[in-house]
Design an enzyme around this catalytic site. Structure first.
Site, PDB file in Angstrom:
ATOM      1  N   ASN A  13      52.476  19.515 -15.719  1.00  0.00           N
ATOM      2  CA  ASN A  13      52.025  20.902 -15.739  1.00  0.00           C
ATOM      3  C   ASN A  13      53.100  21.702 -16.452  1.00  0.00           C
ATOM      4  O   ASN A  13      54.145  21.992 -15.877  1.00  0.00           O
ATOM      5  CB  ASN A  13      51.829  21.412 -14.298  1.00  0.00           C
ATOM      6  CG  ASN A  13      51.538  22.902 -14.247  1.00  0.00           C
ATOM      7  OD1 ASN A  13      51.218  23.515 -15.263  1.00  0.00           O
ATOM      8  ND2 ASN A  13      51.658  23.487 -13.054  1.00  0.00           N
ATOM      9  N   LYS A  15      53.031  24.718 -17.362  1.00  0.00           N
ATOM     10  CA  LYS A  15      53.064  26.146 -17.026  1.00  0.00           C
ATOM     11  C   LYS A  15      53.176  26.965 -18.331  1.00  0.00           C
ATOM     12  O   LYS A  15      52.608  26.562 -19.337  1.00  0.00           O
ATOM     13  CB  LYS A  15      54.200  26.446 -16.043  1.00  0.00           C
ATOM     14  CG  LYS A  15      54.162  25.486 -14.854  1.00  0.00           C
ATOM     15  CD  LYS A  15      55.063  25.864 -13.740  1.00  0.00           C
ATOM     16  CE  LYS A  15      54.923  24.827 -12.622  1.00  0.00           C
ATOM     17  NZ  LYS A  15      55.652  25.189 -11.421  1.00  0.00           N
ATOM     18  N   HIS A  99      46.344  26.373  -8.656  1.00  0.00           N
ATOM     19  CA  HIS A  99      47.802  26.230  -8.533  1.00  0.00           C
ATOM     20  C   HIS A  99      48.350  27.417  -7.724  1.00  0.00           C
ATOM     21  O   HIS A  99      47.853  28.539  -7.854  1.00  0.00           O
ATOM     22  CB  HIS A  99      48.444  26.189  -9.918  1.00  0.00           C
ATOM     23  CG  HIS A  99      49.884  25.798  -9.857  1.00  0.00           C
ATOM     24  ND1 HIS A  99      50.879  26.698  -9.531  1.00  0.00           N
ATOM     25  CD2 HIS A  99      50.497  24.600 -10.022  1.00  0.00           C
ATOM     26  CE1 HIS A  99      52.036  26.061  -9.518  1.00  0.00           C
ATOM     27  NE2 HIS A  99      51.829  24.785  -9.819  1.00  0.00           N
ATOM     28  N   GLU A 101      50.810  29.233  -8.102  1.00  0.00           N
ATOM     29  CA  GLU A 101      51.239  30.389  -8.907  1.00  0.00           C
ATOM     30  C   GLU A 101      50.048  31.260  -9.276  1.00  0.00           C
ATOM     31  O   GLU A 101      50.186  32.469  -9.455  1.00  0.00           O
ATOM     32  CB  GLU A 101      51.996  29.898 -10.155  1.00  0.00           C
ATOM     33  CG  GLU A 101      53.390  29.411  -9.777  1.00  0.00           C
ATOM     34  CD  GLU A 101      53.967  28.341 -10.692  1.00  0.00           C
ATOM     35  OE1 GLU A 101      53.471  28.164 -11.822  1.00  0.00           O
ATOM     36  OE2 GLU A 101      54.920  27.668 -10.267  1.00  0.00           O
ATOM     37  N   GLU A 170      50.911  20.365  -3.141  1.00  0.00           N
ATOM     38  CA  GLU A 170      52.133  20.979  -3.655  1.00  0.00           C
ATOM     39  C   GLU A 170      52.669  22.006  -2.662  1.00  0.00           C
ATOM     40  O   GLU A 170      52.213  23.161  -2.655  1.00  0.00           O
ATOM     41  CB  GLU A 170      51.844  21.675  -4.984  1.00  0.00           C
ATOM     42  CG  GLU A 170      51.393  20.733  -6.081  1.00  0.00           C
ATOM     43  CD  GLU A 170      51.726  21.289  -7.453  1.00  0.00           C
ATOM     44  OE1 GLU A 170      52.383  20.579  -8.217  1.00  0.00           O
ATOM     45  OE2 GLU A 170      51.363  22.434  -7.757  1.00  0.00           O
ATOM     46  N   GLY A 176      59.519  24.091  -8.174  1.00  0.00           N
ATOM     47  CA  GLY A 176      60.531  24.710  -9.036  1.00  0.00           C
ATOM     48  C   GLY A 176      61.821  25.067  -8.321  1.00  0.00           C
ATOM     49  O   GLY A 176      62.661  25.774  -8.862  1.00  0.00           O
ATOM     50  N   SER A 216      58.994  19.721  -7.464  1.00  0.00           N
ATOM     51  CA  SER A 216      60.303  19.154  -7.817  1.00  0.00           C
ATOM     52  C   SER A 216      60.309  17.627  -7.859  1.00  0.00           C
ATOM     53  O   SER A 216      61.319  16.993  -7.542  1.00  0.00           O
ATOM     54  CB  SER A 216      61.389  19.669  -6.873  1.00  0.00           C
ATOM     55  OG  SER A 216      61.501  21.086  -6.980  1.00  0.00           O
TER      56      SER A 216
HETATM   57  P1  PGA Z   1      57.925  21.568 -10.433  1.00  0.00           P
HETATM   58  O1  PGA Z   1      56.438  22.177 -10.518  1.00  0.00           O
HETATM   59  O2  PGA Z   1      57.812  20.090 -10.686  1.00  0.00           O
HETATM   60  O3  PGA Z   1      58.689  22.270 -11.516  1.00  0.00           O
HETATM   61  O4  PGA Z   1      58.424  21.858  -9.054  1.00  0.00           O
HETATM   62  C1  PGA Z   1      55.341  21.486 -10.021  1.00  0.00           C
HETATM   63  C2  PGA Z   1      54.090  22.313 -10.139  1.00  0.00           C
HETATM   64  O5  PGA Z   1      54.160  23.530  -9.868  1.00  0.00           O
HETATM   65  O6  PGA Z   1      53.015  21.803 -10.502  1.00  0.00           O
END
Ligand code: PGA
Length: 258
Positions: A13, A15, A99, A101, A170, A176, A216
């Protein structure tokens, strides 16, 4: 994971990272070091404007390109939005839906459900994201929360369609932050997700659905997470932006010892 019953999926992903030119450069580098093993499906969900460059670069490979969102409507006066059939026509195979976000920006469970329907009707594979906040985990309502998100997201989905869905667990506190869920924490929730699917759609479908972990995940912790029985892959943000790191995660998923 359990390769006998379900697909292993490693999905990136991106983003809001990389331009179309940077996408082209990434794909060239990635293709040169892509592992040969064929045990897992690989997806890269890129920003909408990077889809053409990604699809073109990956045409002759088995890497599927995906989007990070779609609109639930077929067409019309939705300025700035992109419909599922547009993504299909642009060459997408996958779409991330719900997601955290996007949920934080106002996307509701009902929106997520409508988008899952739109994605499936157009032949896309939805990667449906669920997960709890730190406050919810500390209050001890992770299971209830994630169960509700799954039930809402899958509402009205037919048995013929459910087989095409991928679920990604998640935990918001792990995204992140560099703070990964332990393999045991991740397994506990992924196992519960499978139990919810079992209650809704039966044992056969629950056994066949791929449940990914995201938050992460990186080249160092991937193996231990993927070795859990109910974790069938990963949704990877930061580490999917660097070809070498993403390749190492794919290699971890291809290990015959898991
Ligand atoms: P990350 O993001 O691996 O940077 O923690 C995962 C995601 O939000 O899909």
């Amino acid at each position: 994971m359990n390769r006998k019953y379900r697909k292993t999926v490693i999905a990136g992903n991106w983003k809001m990272n990389k331009t179309p030119s940077e996408t082209k450069a990434f794909m060239t580098e990635f293709k040169a070091i892509m592992p040969k093993g064929r045990w897992c499906d690989v997806a890269l969900c890129v920003p909408a404007v990077c889809i053409p460059a990604a699809v073109k670069a990956m045409r002759e490979t088995r890497i599927g390109i995906g989007a990070q969102n779609c609109n639930a409507n077929a067409a019309g006066a939705y300025t700035g939005e992109i419909a599922a059939n547009m993504l299909v026509d642009a060459g997408c195979k996958y779409v991330i839906i719900g997601h955290s976000e996007r949920r934080a920006a106002g996307e509701t469970d009902a929106d997520v459900n409508a988008k899952v329907h739109a994605a499936l009707e157009n032949g896309l594979i939805p990667i449906v994201c669920v997960g709890e906040s730190l406050a919810q985990r500390e209050t001890g309502i992770t299971t209830e929360w994630v169960t509700l998100q799954i039930k809402s997201a899958l509402d009205g989905i037919g048995e013929d369609q459910i087989r095409r869905i991928i679920i990604a667990y998640e935990p918001i506190w792990a995204i992140g932050t560099g703070k990964t869920a332990t393999p045991e924490q991740a397994e506990e929730v992924c196992e519960n997700i499978r139990t919810v699917v079992r209650k809704l759609f039966g044992a056969k479908i629950a056994r066949a659905i791929s449940v990914l972990y995201g938050g992460s995940m990186n080249e160092k912790n991937a193996y231990d997470l993927l070795a859990q029985p109910d974790i069938d892959g990963g949704l990877i943000g930061g580490a999917s932006l660097v070809p070498e790191k993403f390749v190492k995660i794919i290699e971890a998923a291809n290990q015959p010892t898991i």
